[in-house]
Design an enzyme around this catalytic site. Structure first.
Site, mmCIF file in Angstrom:
data_model
loop_
_atom_site.group_PDB
_atom_site.id
_atom_site.type_symbol
_atom_site.label_atom_id
_atom_site.label_comp_id
_atom_site.label_asym_id
_atom_site.label_seq_id
_atom_site.Cartn_x
_atom_site.Cartn_y
_atom_site.Cartn_z
ATOM 1 N N ARG A 224 0.846 -1.191 0.000
ATOM 2 C CA ARG A 224 0.000 0.000 0.000
ATOM 3 C C ARG A 224 0.884 1.245 0.000
ATOM 4 O O ARG A 224 1.943 1.266 0.647
ATOM 5 C CB ARG A 224 -0.889 0.036 1.251
ATOM 6 C CG ARG A 224 -2.035 -0.957 1.228
ATOM 7 C CD ARG A 224 -3.107 -0.559 0.203
ATOM 8 N NE ARG A 224 -4.205 -1.492 0.153
ATOM 9 C CZ ARG A 224 -4.350 -2.463 -0.749
ATOM 10 N NH1 ARG A 224 -3.461 -2.633 -1.700
ATOM 11 N NH2 ARG A 224 -5.400 -3.244 -0.717
ATOM 12 N N HIS A 272 -0.660 0.156 -9.880
ATOM 13 C CA HIS A 272 -1.366 -0.786 -8.982
ATOM 14 C C HIS A 272 -1.859 -2.009 -9.774
ATOM 15 O O HIS A 272 -3.056 -2.280 -9.843
ATOM 16 C CB HIS A 272 -2.540 -0.062 -8.293
ATOM 17 C CG HIS A 272 -2.973 -0.769 -7.032
ATOM 18 N ND1 HIS A 272 -3.438 -0.117 -5.926
ATOM 19 C CD2 HIS A 272 -3.047 -2.089 -6.704
ATOM 20 C CE1 HIS A 272 -3.766 -0.982 -4.987
ATOM 21 N NE2 HIS A 272 -3.529 -2.197 -5.439
HETATM 22 C C1 OXD Z 1 -5.651 -5.989 -3.326
HETATM 23 C C2 OXD Z 1 -5.072 -5.035 -4.256
HETATM 24 O O1 OXD Z 1 -5.619 -5.740 -2.125
HETATM 25 O O2 OXD Z 1 -5.293 -5.140 -5.473
HETATM 26 O O3 OXD Z 1 -6.167 -7.027 -3.789
HETATM 27 O O4 OXD Z 1 -4.354 -4.134 -3.829
#
Ligand code: OXD
Length: 309
Positions: A224, A272
């Site tokens: 994250r 991402h």
């Molecule tokens: C997840 C993401 O948590 O794609 O699946 O970040």
């Protein structure tokens, strides 16, 4: 009894289709279309607007569309009695494994640097270290981390894993707890962050941590954005302590146009995409949990709410 899909900013169509294919009789509402809130007992969610679940008096379960659940657990207004589930999926694990391996190899074989040289029409070989001489540290080694470790081991890398409690994985040197954290960092030529995001792990990738990594260490963040103190990373790359970073996740997604990461020669940015959930692959486990909820059976892939993952 109804099912709610909440995913602002993410097209729910493929999810609704997969749910209906898997369970043709299911009554599915898509937030915020008009629906009776009292009917809803199960919600499938990605980045729901904060606080909305308080308005569903019969809601029992909120299932994450992905492996991460911080987008649910961070909602302070989520009623205490609601259960949270996450996705555990072989396809996600494989994709994460091959993505991190690609980043590690690209770094190891200087591919970013060669791209730069190509743009400047420079034919200049650069020396490289062989894989078996490189130690990769996986910070937060769970299911996804284990898949990453297998891909790395197959390619000859030395792998270390750090977790809260000691874990035994073949050929992975395991480190656990605060006492072993510094040793783990000192031995990580490449650090791969795969931690869940909790109050404890937010901003963990900071100056103090970077300084404990060996000189020229490389940082990969596929967890994250909130784990990273962006200015600290930039400072440690620019002062020459770190050799660079590959970042797939950010505080703000997409990152704003003038963000320094975009043009930094030693930072690789991806949008991402490390492992993307495929609705048809994970809907069976969501439906299974929906049936389990109805039968009052224990749910699969349940999140411990006090722990946050
Ligand atoms: C997840 C993401 O948590 O794609 O699946 O970040």
């Amino acid at each position: 009894m109804s099912f709610l899909v909440v995913s602002p900013g993410k097209d729910p169509k493929a999810w609704v289709e997969a749910l209906k294919n898997q369970h043709p009789g299911l009554n599915v509402y898509v937030y915020p279309e008009d629906h009776d809130k009292e009917e809803v007992e199960f919600a499938l969610s990605w980045n729901h607007p904060r606080g909305i679940f308080q308005n569903y008096p019969n809601l029992k379960v909120v299932a994450s569309m992905g492996a991460g659940v911080d987008h649910i657990t961070s909602d302070k207004e989520l009623p205490e009695n609601i259960k949270i589930t996450k996705v555990v999926d072989d396809r996600l694990e494989e994709d994460m494994g091959t993505f991190v391996l690609s980043l590690v190899l690209a770094h190891q074989r200087n591919l970013l640097e060669y791209r730069e040289k190509q743009i400047n029409e420079k034919w200049e070989p650069v020396s490289y270290t062989r894989n078996d001489q490189v130690k990769v540290g996986i910070l937060g080694i769970g299911n996804l981390g284990q898949s990453v470790s297998k891909c790395l081991l197959k390619n000859g890398f030395q792998v270390r894993g750090f977790s809260k409690n000691k874990k035994d994985f073949d050929h992975v040197e395991s480190f656990a707890g605060e006492d072993e954290f510094d040793d783990f960092l000192e031995q990580s030529d490449i650090l791969v962050n795969m931690l869940p995001l909790t109050a404890e792990t937010e901003k963990i990738l900071n100056k103090e941590l970077f300084e404990k990594l060996p000189k020229d260490a490389y940082v990969i963040n596929v967890a994250r954005g909130e784990h990273l103190v962006e200015q600290d990373l930039l400072a440690k790359i620019d002062d020459g302590h770190l050799s660079g970073a590959a970042l797939d996740v950010f505080w703000e997604e997409p990152i704003r146009p003038e963000h320094p990461f975009w043009k930094h020669p030693k930072i690789r940015v991806t949008p991402h995409v490390a492992s993307v959930t495929h609705p048809e692959s994970v809907v069976p486990q969501i439906i299974e949990n929906y049936e389990r909820m109805k039968e009052e059976e224990e749910l699969k892939n349940l999140v411990k709410r006090d722990r946050g993952y």
